[in-house]
Every structure is written in structure tokens, then in C-alpha cells.
Design a protein around this motif. Structure first.
Motif, PDB file in Angstrom:
ATOM      1  N   ALA A 124      47.858  46.920  55.902  1.00 15.28           N
ATOM      2  CA  ALA A 124      48.732  47.388  56.808  1.00 15.28           C
ATOM      3  C   ALA A 124      49.545  46.085  56.998  1.00 15.28           C
ATOM      4  O   ALA A 124      49.995  45.696  56.031  1.00 15.28           O
ATOM      5  CB  ALA A 124      47.714  46.283  58.270  1.00 15.28           C
ATOM      6  N   ILE A 125      51.037  46.256  58.050  1.00 12.29           N
ATOM      7  CA  ILE A 125      51.996  46.180  57.775  1.00 12.29           C
ATOM      8  C   ILE A 125      51.728  44.371  59.360  1.00 12.29           C
ATOM      9  O   ILE A 125      51.766  44.628  60.304  1.00 12.29           O
ATOM     10  CB  ILE A 125      52.866  46.241  58.276  1.00 12.29           C
ATOM     11  CG1 ILE A 125      53.401  47.563  57.545  1.00 12.29           C
ATOM     12  CG2 ILE A 125      54.723  45.384  58.614  1.00 12.29           C
ATOM     13  CD1 ILE A 125      53.902  47.021  55.586  1.00 12.29           C
ATOM     14  N   GLY A 166      53.143  40.594  60.717  1.00 10.60           N
ATOM     15  CA  GLY A 166      54.398  39.612  60.605  1.00 10.60           C
ATOM     16  C   GLY A 166      53.950  38.690  59.784  1.00 10.60           C
ATOM     17  O   GLY A 166      53.708  38.479  60.391  1.00 10.60           O
ATOM     18  N   VAL A 167      55.549  38.127  59.091  1.00  8.30           N
ATOM     19  CA  VAL A 167      55.173  36.738  58.435  1.00  8.30           C
ATOM     20  C   VAL A 167      55.679  35.791  58.900  1.00  8.30           C
ATOM     21  O   VAL A 167      56.779  35.667  59.816  1.00  8.30           O
ATOM     22  CB  VAL A 167      55.636  36.277  56.949  1.00  8.30           C
ATOM     23  CG1 VAL A 167      54.643  34.892  56.853  1.00  8.30           C
ATOM     24  CG2 VAL A 167      54.525  38.147  56.660  1.00  8.30           C
ATOM     25  N   LEU A 168      54.868  34.523  59.619  1.00 12.57           N
ATOM     26  CA  LEU A 168      55.663  33.408  60.583  1.00 12.57           C
ATOM     27  C   LEU A 168      55.525  32.217  59.679  1.00 12.57           C
ATOM     28  O   LEU A 168      54.871  31.828  59.422  1.00 12.57           O
ATOM     29  CB  LEU A 168      54.900  33.183  62.116  1.00 12.57           C
ATOM     30  CG  LEU A 168      55.633  32.246  63.270  1.00 12.57           C
ATOM     31  CD1 LEU A 168      56.675  33.468  63.524  1.00 12.57           C
ATOM     32  CD2 LEU A 168      54.489  32.684  64.626  1.00 12.57           C
ATOM     33  N   TYR A 186      49.913  40.991  72.845  1.00 15.07           N
ATOM     34  CA  TYR A 186      51.015  41.116  73.473  1.00 15.07           C
ATOM     35  C   TYR A 186      51.554  42.619  74.529  1.00 15.07           C
ATOM     36  O   TYR A 186      51.608  44.257  73.661  1.00 15.07           O
ATOM     37  CB  TYR A 186      52.608  40.538  72.454  1.00 15.07           C
ATOM     38  CG  TYR A 186      53.989  40.777  72.939  1.00 15.07           C
ATOM     39  CD1 TYR A 186      54.112  39.882  73.902  1.00 15.07           C
ATOM     40  CD2 TYR A 186      54.763  41.679  72.361  1.00 15.07           C
ATOM     41  CE1 TYR A 186      55.789  39.705  74.062  1.00 15.07           C
ATOM     42  CE2 TYR A 186      56.120  41.935  73.270  1.00 15.07           C
ATOM     43  CZ  TYR A 186      56.294  40.745  74.003  1.00 15.07           C
ATOM     44  OH  TYR A 186      57.382  40.762  73.970  1.00 15.07           O
ATOM     45  N   ASP A 187      52.733  42.279  75.394  1.00 17.03           N
ATOM     46  CA  ASP A 187      52.303  43.721  76.156  1.00 17.03           C
ATOM     47  C   ASP A 187      51.135  45.099  75.938  1.00 17.03           C
ATOM     48  O   ASP A 187      51.179  46.097  74.958  1.00 17.03           O
ATOM     49  CB  ASP A 187      53.680  44.639  75.366  1.00 17.03           C
ATOM     50  CG  ASP A 187      54.533  44.106  75.922  1.00 17.03           C
ATOM     51  OD1 ASP A 187      54.851  43.789  77.043  1.00 17.03           O
ATOM     52  OD2 ASP A 187      55.984  45.013  75.023  1.00 17.03           O
ATOM     53  N   LEU A 237      48.730  45.228  73.072  1.00 19.60           N
ATOM     54  CA  LEU A 237      48.480  45.674  72.491  1.00 19.60           C
ATOM     55  C   LEU A 237      48.366  43.968  71.803  1.00 19.60           C
ATOM     56  O   LEU A 237      48.835  43.423  71.039  1.00 19.60           O
ATOM     57  CB  LEU A 237      50.004  46.380  71.348  1.00 19.60           C
ATOM     58  CG  LEU A 237      50.131  47.556  72.365  1.00 19.60           C
ATOM     59  CD1 LEU A 237      50.994  48.790  71.398  1.00 19.60           C
ATOM     60  CD2 LEU A 237      49.061  48.566  71.819  1.00 19.60           C
ATOM     61  N   GLN A 286      48.353  42.365  68.302  1.00 19.23           N
ATOM     62  CA  GLN A 286      49.992  42.258  67.459  1.00 19.23           C
ATOM     63  C   GLN A 286      48.697  41.303  66.171  1.00 19.23           C
ATOM     64  O   GLN A 286      48.227  39.803  66.363  1.00 19.23           O
ATOM     65  CB  GLN A 286      51.073  41.499  67.602  1.00 19.23           C
ATOM     66  CG  GLN A 286      51.149  42.604  68.453  1.00 19.23           C
ATOM     67  CD  GLN A 286      52.734  43.986  68.167  1.00 19.23           C
ATOM     68  OE1 GLN A 286      52.064  43.508  66.821  1.00 19.23           O
ATOM     69  NE2 GLN A 286      51.742  44.974  68.532  1.00 19.23           N
ATOM     70  N   ILE A 324      49.177  38.215  63.691  1.00 14.64           N
ATOM     71  CA  ILE A 324      50.333  38.293  62.836  1.00 14.64           C
ATOM     72  C   ILE A 324      50.077  37.178  61.873  1.00 14.64           C
ATOM     73  O   ILE A 324      48.788  36.246  62.159  1.00 14.64           O
ATOM     74  CB  ILE A 324      50.691  36.797  64.117  1.00 14.64           C
ATOM     75  CG1 ILE A 324      51.215  37.689  65.311  1.00 14.64           C
ATOM     76  CG2 ILE A 324      52.235  35.948  63.538  1.00 14.64           C
ATOM     77  CD1 ILE A 324      53.120  38.666  64.851  1.00 14.64           C
ATOM     78  N   LEU A 350      56.161  35.648  71.100  1.00 12.79           N
ATOM     79  CA  LEU A 350      56.442  36.982  70.618  1.00 12.79           C
ATOM     80  C   LEU A 350      57.670  37.384  71.350  1.00 12.79           C
ATOM     81  O   LEU A 350      58.393  37.947  70.720  1.00 12.79           O
ATOM     82  CB  LEU A 350      56.104  38.488  70.189  1.00 12.79           C
ATOM     83  CG  LEU A 350      54.501  38.067  69.235  1.00 12.79           C
ATOM     84  CD1 LEU A 350      53.558  39.360  68.928  1.00 12.79           C
ATOM     85  CD2 LEU A 350      54.702  37.616  67.449  1.00 12.79           C
ATOM     86  N   SER A 363      60.788  37.736  68.636  1.00  8.26           N
ATOM     87  CA  SER A 363      61.587  38.598  68.362  1.00  8.26           C
ATOM     88  C   SER A 363      63.136  38.798  68.907  1.00  8.26           C
ATOM     89  O   SER A 363      63.314  40.014  68.439  1.00  8.26           O
ATOM     90  CB  SER A 363      60.847  40.531  69.038  1.00  8.26           C
ATOM     91  OG  SER A 363      61.375  39.968  70.871  1.00  8.26           O
TER      92      SER A 363
END
Lengths: 170, 90, 666
Positions: free
Chosen positions: A66-67, A69-71, A97-98, A100, A102, A104, A159, A163
């Protein structure tokens, strides 16, 4: 004839009742996150940069197909970037978020411990003497004579804000 | 032998079959199926009962279905099997 | 929702859709027995199936509608325009009833009201037709005889897999008349010791009395028609034709169920068979689309695993393993294509639904439209089809409302009274193109520009290319209708249309000529899940472009350098193309190892541009994974893909890239 009997196995484990918290280091400060938000902790994988993002958004990585995101939360909360060592880890958290879910990844310098705190132990956030802005802190956790800031994931992984891109071409 | 579920259908047919087989092997002179709790059956189960009936006739065992509910009897009559299987309300 | 109920819902929707198509065809081309038959069957079938679930509201309404259609079928009522409109309303109403039944909600008051109104209108039709009958005609009416029927039915091995219980079907049959006898035949039934409990061994002989047609009886068993062998005889006819035969022979025929009986006298019965063939068997295999997504994910994991084998092969020069790996690649490729095909659906079915809207709108506006659908067989990902339906609908409404002129005006201009609206779909290099073309009044560029200036969308002095000017109609707040109508709204539509299309990674263009008409061209990706990509590197990052969009690849040499210096264009065999240095654009680190740079020429629609990149890595089949909400604003990136090595490649969104590059050039 078709009724089934369930035998309840009541092995009581005597542990402190209450939610778990992950304690970890960012630079030299201890912070905490609610354990229920964390789906796993992994060794920091290779990160693929995504262009035009804010400095604390490092890019994406592959967490078992799975992709994610990295913070860099050091960069988000304090000055400077994280420095990769053997102990650098990625905490995978789920945030809504929204409508969904997510996933992270948050880069931390070192995992310290998992600790249980009861709800009444949480303390208010003071206005001074904090390593980061009080905006990011949900509560303080009393630990070994000290107080550890409990980070708010909603504020940390906002986000909507994160974003927004930085267009170098104007 | 008593069935304790409201509905006996294809999902249970394998299980019912093994229970009926076990009852047959007991070599008792008589098998009674207590359908007190059973309201819904499907053709698959009725067929199985009919097969049991064939077996019992060969072995001279008496087969009775007792405590049959109205809906069970209604189902049997729709499938034209009410004359074939011996039902009783008690 | 139970599976049976789901089935009922799907079947009812399909029947209603066919009814609507037949009604619209009848409007266009005049009624014929085929259309009337289809409409009748829709009402009839829905009534029948609703009966199995005891949906009384549906049964009572479809019953009356069926009577109406029966009278139409017998020629007692003429299927004129008014009646067609009434039937369209009936169709909508039944749809409403079905939805309420499926969701098991009570009928809302307005639906009850509608129910009453429609029923009384239908009854008025029916009464009228009775009153007008001459005595001679009334003799011709087939007063349904009380008929004795014999039904023979054998269960095929697959019967229990159908999930339908014969008993509930017989229970339904009972509601249609009197069940005199149900006689099960037990000859084939084994004893308990040898029975396969999942296999049906029984067959049935049923004697039934009721004023029904053979067709009705056959349809009672429609849900299980593939799992049984069925023969229905009218006992009277049967006895009439067979009276000279011995009883033995009669029994033989009873037993030889479903085998054609070679007696010419039984022909009248058999003639209904082709008719029955028209009765559609549901064409859907309902699969939760998430199951397909899981399959695709699994395949992509397998592709990755195979790539690992390949790497092992290279490192250890394991020749035998290499062959196996190549074979596996071929198989995976085939498997992937097949799974992807499951998602692909012809667009025609969805397009058919638009005819109703076009007709409705035209009818209300007093316009005459000749609506043509082409390329309905073109396949597109089901998700894409579902999401494109609303935008298309809006654009079609728009064409009828704003594009096509009133018949009189058209005649004055020397055009045909009927306005032509064409909706067509066709594939084009990895995309699907959908076009809506009308021969209406068209949109003048001057008019668009004037309007845009008046609305403050552009400044009075702004200079725009033609293409840019046409794009203005997709801006928020732009509407060219002089009078706001209740049909195309207040100009809130086209910008939403564009947004929806862009959300699907597609785009939309308009071409228009004053007095001649307009054409909207929508380009959509074939699928949202997997693409054949072209893999390359810029700096340290891997990128992928959909292979179909790669026009050619050229090695970057001095000759291009000169022409590219500041101009952001380059010269490709005499044509100047826009040019993007991906490395500097995306601020990639320069990569020391790659000495050579390359230009990838990408195409999209009529546009082409060149991308300056580093290393080319070749074709790569790739599963598109979303980047997630954190990267919604990532520049011209579509998603990411995980390579065999576990590394990630970013996937270019070429349409968005064209858009961005245009912005930069300004």
C-alpha cells in the motif's frame, strides 16, 4: 441438536486497566500518541519524494503493497529535519479525512515504551515550558515525575493543511 | 429424535443426513422424528425424509413424524408428499 | 437484502428498462407487435415475481397495467402517443413501487396518489375499449376458459444450486388457480444410505386449473428454467389431439418431458416458444466490485513476486527457472486481462436510458428530435460508466434545450423538422471518446466571448485562442440560454460537468459552428485500475506514463538543445512542440550516473509535447494505487505504482500535465 455450547474461557490477566499510549523520542524530547490510532510501527523504509510538497511532507513509501504518505513530524513540530539513524522508525496511523480512512506514516527518532494511563491521569496542557506549540498537544501524561505531551493526531496530520502544495514556479 | 431449529434447509441437509443415518444404524424397530420446533423445510430436506422412508421400508422399521406444525404440513402438501410421509400432530 | 430479493430487484429493473426502450422505440418508429409484447411481458413478469414475495402494491398495479396491455395486444386499444406517455409514467411508477418494496418502506403519500390516478386513467381506457366494442368484436375476445393444465417437471442436477425452492414456486402457482394434484415421482430416489443429499431425484406431475395462458404458467418457472425440464399441456387440447392414442402412449409423452412432441396438432403450443426466447434471461452476474479489486491486487502482488524471481534468475543465471518465470509472466498477463474484462461493460445499456430523457425534454419543449446512439458496444470500466452518466445526461439535455431549434424555425432555415442528436462512443489510443453532436443552432465564438465579458469571467481586453474561448462555457456561472428554462437550469451545469469528467481523469472539449451545430468530445481513460506504462527515471525518482500516450522516444542531442534554449518548445522534424524539463520542473536532484538524457514525446487527443527525462527503463505493466488525500494537490500525478523491487514509481497524469504546462506558458 444444533445448539452449540460456548465455554467461556476466563483467564484474567492482571494488568492496569485503561488505554495504551506509545511513548517516543523526537530529537531529545519524549512525546506520546494514543495507541488506538496506531496500526503498526516499522523500520523507516525508502521514501519516494513527491514534488512540490511542504518540507515536512517527505513523500510516499511502500507498506506491504500500500502507498502511505510520510510525514516528518520533527520538521512539523520543531526546527530542522529528522536525521536517520538505526532507531528511526515509522509509526503508521489511521486518520479520517473526507469520510475516508487515510493511513499516514509519522517519522520518529526512537520508540521508547508503551504505557497504560487511566483517563483521570491525563492533565491539562500548561501555557509555558513546552517543547512544541500547545496547539499540537491534547493533554499531558504524568510519567516518572515528569509530564509528557500527548500529541493530537488531528492537529499533527491535518491533511487539509498538509495537502497544500508549494509551487516553486509561482 | 428431535430437531431444535425453526428451519431445516439445504444448509443443514448434510448434518441431518448423518443424524438420520445414525438413527438407522441403531436397528431400533421404530424411528420418530420430532418436528415440534420445525416450521420451515425445503424440498431438499423433504427428499431426504423420503429417502429415509425408502430405507426404513426395506428394513421394516416404522417411521413417524410427530408434532408436525401446520406450516410443515402445508409445505408437505404443496410438494404432494403429505400422503407419502406419515405425519401426526402429537 | 436477501439474494432472492436482490434478484427480484435486478430483474424488475431490467424488465422496466426493456419496457422503456420498447416505449421509446414505439414513439420513434410507431408501434408493432414486438414492442407491445415487450411492454406486456415486463408488466406481466414483474407481477409474477412480485407475487412470490407477496408485494401486493406491485401486484395490484401491474395487474391492471397488464390488462391494459392485453387489450392493446388484442387490438382493442390503439397504442397512440398519449397512451405511450401514460405507459412511461406507469413504468416510472412501477419502478417507484419496486424500490419501496425492496427497501420495505411504506409508499409515500404522493406515490399512493399517483397509484390511484394511474389506475383510474387505465381503467378509463379499459372501460372505453369495452364500450366501443361491436357485438361481433366481442365474440372474438377470447374469454379465458377455465382451463385444466398438466405440468410435468423434472429437476436437473443443478436445481438445488439455484437457491430457489420449488415449494414456494408451487405455492405461487396455487395463487393463480386451483392445484388439483401434485404428484411426486419417486422412482429415481435412492435410499438414505446412498443418497447424495445435494442432488435432486424427484420429478413432479402437477394438475392445475385456472384461467391462465400457457405463457403465464411457463413464466411461473422462469426463475428456475435452466434447472428444470418443463412441459406444460392444456389437458383439453392434449386430450383432443391425443384421443385416438392409447393411454400407454399418453403416459409416454408425459414422461418424455421437454422433448419435442412430433405431433403437428401440438404446433399451436409450440409457436409460443420463440416468443418465450425473447423473454430475457438476466444478463447480469452480480459481483461485488470490491471482490474484483481484491483479485487485481492479488495479481499485482503476484506480478511483483514474479519480478523478484526474475531478479534472482539474473543474479544466479538460473536458466531453467527463467523459463518458468517467463511462462508465469504470460499466464499472469492473461489472468490480468481477463479480470480486467470483468470490469468492462458495454456503454450501450447505460446510453439507452438517455433516450427517455431526450424524448421527455423534446416533448416538453415541443421539439422534434431524432436521437441516435452509435458505438454502444464500446466497453468501458463499469465505475467510469456509472460516474459519467450524470454529466452526459446534463449535456444531452443541454443539446436538446439550447442546441436544437423549434421545428418551425428549423424548417425556416432549410433544415429538417427533426433535430439530430447523436451520442457515440469509440476507442482511441488507450482512451474512450464519447461525443455528443447536434445539428442545432451552434454557439458563436463572438457570443461566447461577449457573454464571458459581460459575466466578468474574462476581462474585456483578454485575448483567447479559439480552444480557450470554447472552454469558457465550462466556467462556473456561464450560461448561453437567453431564457433560463427549468430543463437546463441556470448555467450551474457545465462547470459541474467538467469537474466530474476531470475527476475521472478525462477531459471535455467543445466545437461549434453557428447555424450548424455543436459537438462535445469527452475523453476518458479505459479503466481506473491498471495501465500498461512506460517506466523512466528523472533524478532519483521513477516515473510512469501510460504507454498509449507515448508517441515516440528520442535521444536528447545537441540539435534539440539550440532550439530549446529558453523557448520551452522544441523542434520535432519541423513541428514545434511544447517542452518540459521534468527534472527542473519537479526539482529533482540531478543524477550523476545517468549520462544520457532522452525526450519522450507524449500525445493526448490532438496535443503533443516533449518531456526531458533521464534513464529509460521500458514498458511496465502497472497497478495504479492512489496517492491518498495528502497528495490531492500533487502536480499532474495520477497515482503511484509499486515496482518489482518494492520501489515506488509515480504515475504521470498526462492530461493534467498538458493543462499545467499551458498555464506555465502563459
Amino acid at each position: 441438536m444444533f445448539s452449540q455450547i460456548f465455554v467461556d474461557d476466563e483467564d484474567d490477566m492482571a494488568i492496569k486497566e485503561g488505554p495504551q499510549y506509545l511513548l517516543f523520542y523526537l530529537q531529545s524530547n519524549l512525546f506520546a500518541l494514543r495507541g488506538e490510532l496506531i496500526s503498526e510501527i516499522v523500520e523507516l523504509p525508502d521514501i519516494t519524494k513527491v514534488p512540490w510538497m511542504q518540507p515536512c511532507v517527505k513523500g510516499i513509501c511502500n507498506i506491504r503493497g500500500a502507498i502511505v504518505g510520510v510525514l516528518d513530524i520533527s520538521a512539523r513540530l520543531m526546527q530542522g529535519e529528522f536525521v536517520q539513524t538505526e532507531q528511526t522508525s515509522l509509526i503508521i496511523v489511521s486518520t479520517l479525512y473526507d469520510g475516508l480512512i487515510q493511513k499516514i506514516g509519522l517519522i520518529i527518532d526512537k520508540v521508547y515504551e508503551v504505557e497504560v494511563f487511566e483517563a483521570h491521569e491525563l492533565q491539562l496542557v500548561p501555557n509555558f515550558g513546552l517543547p512544541v506549540k500547545s496547539y499540537y498537544i491534547e493533554a499531558m501524561l504524568p510519567y516518572k515525575g515528569d509530564f509528557i505531551p500527548l500529541l493530537s493526531l488531528d492537529k499533527l496530520a491535518d491533511l487539509e493543511f498538509l495537502s497544500q502544495r508549494e509551487n516553486p514556479h509561482g | 429424535m428431535i430437531f431444535e431449529t425453526d428451519s431445516l434447509k439445504i444448509e443443514q441437509v448434510e448434518e441431518v443426513k448423518s443424524q438420520l443415518l445414525a438413527a438407522l444404524e441403531n436397528e431400533a424397530p421404530m424411528i420418530t422424528l420430532d418436528l415440534l420446533y420445525v416450521n420451515k423445510v425445503d424440498l431438499c430436506i423433504i427428499q431426504l425424509f423420503l429417502a429415509l422412508q425408502k430405507s426404513t421400508q426395506k428394513k421394516n422399521i416404522q417411521l413417524t413424524l410427530k408434532n408436525c406444525s401446520e406450516s410443515f404440513i402445508n409445505t408437505l402438501s404443496l410438494s404432494g408428499c403429505s400422503d407419502l410421509l406419515k405425519c401426526s400432530h402429537e | 437484502m436477501s439474494e432472492e430479493l436482490d434478484y427480484f430487484h435486478e430483474d424488475a429493473k431490467e424488465q422496466l428498462q426493456m419496457m422503456e426502450s420498447a416505449l421509446l422505440d414505439a414513439m420513434d418508429k410507431g408501434s408493432n407487435t414486438e414492442y407491445i409484447g415487450t411492454i406486456f411481458r415486463a408488466m406481466h413478469t414483474i407481477k409474477g415475481v412480485a407475487g412470490m414475495f407477496s408485494f401486493d402494491a406491485i401486484i395490484s398495479f401491474t395487474h391492471i397495467a397488464e390488462n391494459l396491455m392485453d387489450s392493446v395486444r388484442n387490438g382493442k386499444i390503439v397504442l397512440g402517443e398519449n397512451l405511450l406517455m401514460l405507459l412511461l409514467e406507469c413504468k416510472d411508477h412501477v419502478n417507484e413501487l419496486v424500490n419501496c418494496a425492496v427497501e420495505s418502506t411504506d409508499l409515500p403519500p404522493q406515490t399512493l396518489e399517483k397509484d390511484k390516478l394511474l389506475k383510474s386513467t387505465i381503467n378509463a381506457y379499459l372501460n372505453n375499449s369495452q364500450a366501443h366494442l361491436t357485438p361481433k368484436e366481442s365474440q372474438n375476445i377470447e374469454t379465458p376458459n377455465t382451463n385444466l393444465w398438466h405440468i410435468s417437471l423434472a429437476l436437473k442436477d443443478s436445481f438445488f444450486d439455484s437457491g430457489m425452492d420449488l415449494i414456494s414456486i408451487i405455492a405461487f402457482l396455487k395463487r393463480l388457480g386451483t392445484l388439483h394434484k401434485v404428484h411426486p415421482l419417486l422412482e429415481k430416489l435412492p435410499t438414505l444410505e446412498t443418497i447424495d443429499p445435494y442432488k435432486p431425484y424427484l420429478s413432479f406431475e402437477i394438475e392445475f386449473e385456472g384461467d391462465v395462458t400457457k405463457e403465464t404458467l411457463v413464466e411461473v418457472f422462469e426463475f428456475v428454467e435452466d434447472d428444470i425440464e418443463l412441459e406444460v399441456f392444456s389437458v383439453k387440447e392434449f386430450l383432443n389431439t391425443q384421443e385416438e392414442k392409447s393411454i400407454e402412449e399418453v403416459q409416454q409423452i408425459e414422461v418424455s418431458v421437454a422433448q419435442p412432441v412430433e405431433s403437428p396438432k401440438i404446433e399451436p403450443l409450440k409457436q409460443e416458444l420463440p416468443d418465450k426466447k425473447v423473454t430475457p434471461v438476466s444478463q447480469f452476474l452480480r459481483v461485488d466490485s470490491s471482490k474484483i479489486d481484491i483479485l487485481i491486487d492479488t495479481i499485482s502482488e503476484m506480478v511483483i513476486a514474479n519480478a523478484k524471481i526474475n531478479r534472482y534468475v539474473e543474479e544466479n543465471s538460473a536458466v531453467e527457472l527463467e523459463e518458468i518465470s517467463i511462462e508465469l509472466s504470460t499466464l499472469l498477463e492473461g489472468l490480468r486481462n481477463n479480470v480486467m474484462n470483468i470490469r468492462m461493460v458495454p456503454v450501450g445499456e447505460s446510453f439507452e436510458k438517455f433516450r427517455r430523457v431526450v424524448n421527455d425534454v423534446a416533448y416538453r419543449l415541443g421539439k422534434k428530435i431524432n436521437f441516435v446512439i452509435k458505438g454502444g458496444e464500446t466497453e468501458l470500466d463499469k465505475t467510469v460508466i456509472e460516474k459519467i452518466a450524470d454529466p452526459l445526461l446534463h449535456m444531452l439535455r443541454n443539446s436538446v434545450d439550447h442546441g436544437i431549434e423549434l421545428p418551425q424555425k428549423r424548417v425556416e432555415q432549410g433544415k429538417s423538422e427533426y433535430g439530430n442528436v447523436e451520442l457515440r462512443a469509440y476507442p482511441e489510443s488507450g482512451s474512450i471518446v464519447i461525443e455528443i453532436e447536434d445539428d442545432g443552432k451552434g454557439l458563436g465564438l463572438d457570443a461566447i466571448l461577449a457573454k464571458a465579458k459581460a459575466k466578468g469571467i474574462i476581462t474585456p481586453t483578454q485575448q483567447l485562442s479559439d480552444a480557450e474561448a470554447y472552454k469558457l462555457i465550462f466556467e462556473p456561472g456561464f450560461s448561453t440560454a437567453e431564457v433560463v428554462s427549468d430543463i437546463s437550469g441556470r448555467g450551474v451545469g457545465m462547470d459541474v460537468v467538467r469537474k466530474n469528467i476531470e475527476a475521472l481523469k478525462g477531459d471535455v472539449e467543445l466545437q461549434s459552428y453557428v447555424g450548424k451545430g455543436s459537438c462535445f468530445t469527452i475523453r476518458l481513460p479505459l479503466t481506473l485500475a491498471i495501465i500498461d506504462g512506460f517506466l523512466f527515471q528523472v533524478g532519483k525518482t521513477n516515473y510512469i506514463i501510460p504507454l498509449d500516450m507515448v508517441s515516440e522516444v528520442i535521444e536528447y542531442t545537441q540539435q534539440y538543445h539550440v532550439s530549446m534554449k529558453d523557448s520551452k518548445v522544441f523542434n520535432l522534424r519541423g513541428t514545434l512542440l511544447p517542452f518540459l524539463d521534468v527534472r527542473s520542473y519537479y526539482q529533482e536532484m540531478s543524477c550523476q550516473v545517468c549520462e544520457r538524457q532522452n525526450i519522450i514525446v507524449v500525445k493526448y487527443g490532438r496535443h503533443k509535447m516533449g518531456l526531458l527525462v533521464d534513464e529509460l527503463l521500458g514498458e511496465y505493466q502497472t497497478v495504479i494505487k492512489p496517492l491518498g488525500k495528502l497528495f490531492v494537490n500533487a502536480p499532474a500525478l495520477y497515482g503511484a505504482s509499486i515496482l518489482g523491487s518494492g520501489e515506488i514509481a509515480l504515475i504521470f497524469d498526462i492530461p493534467a500535465l498538458f493543462e499545467m504546462v499551458n498555464i506555465i506558458r502563459e
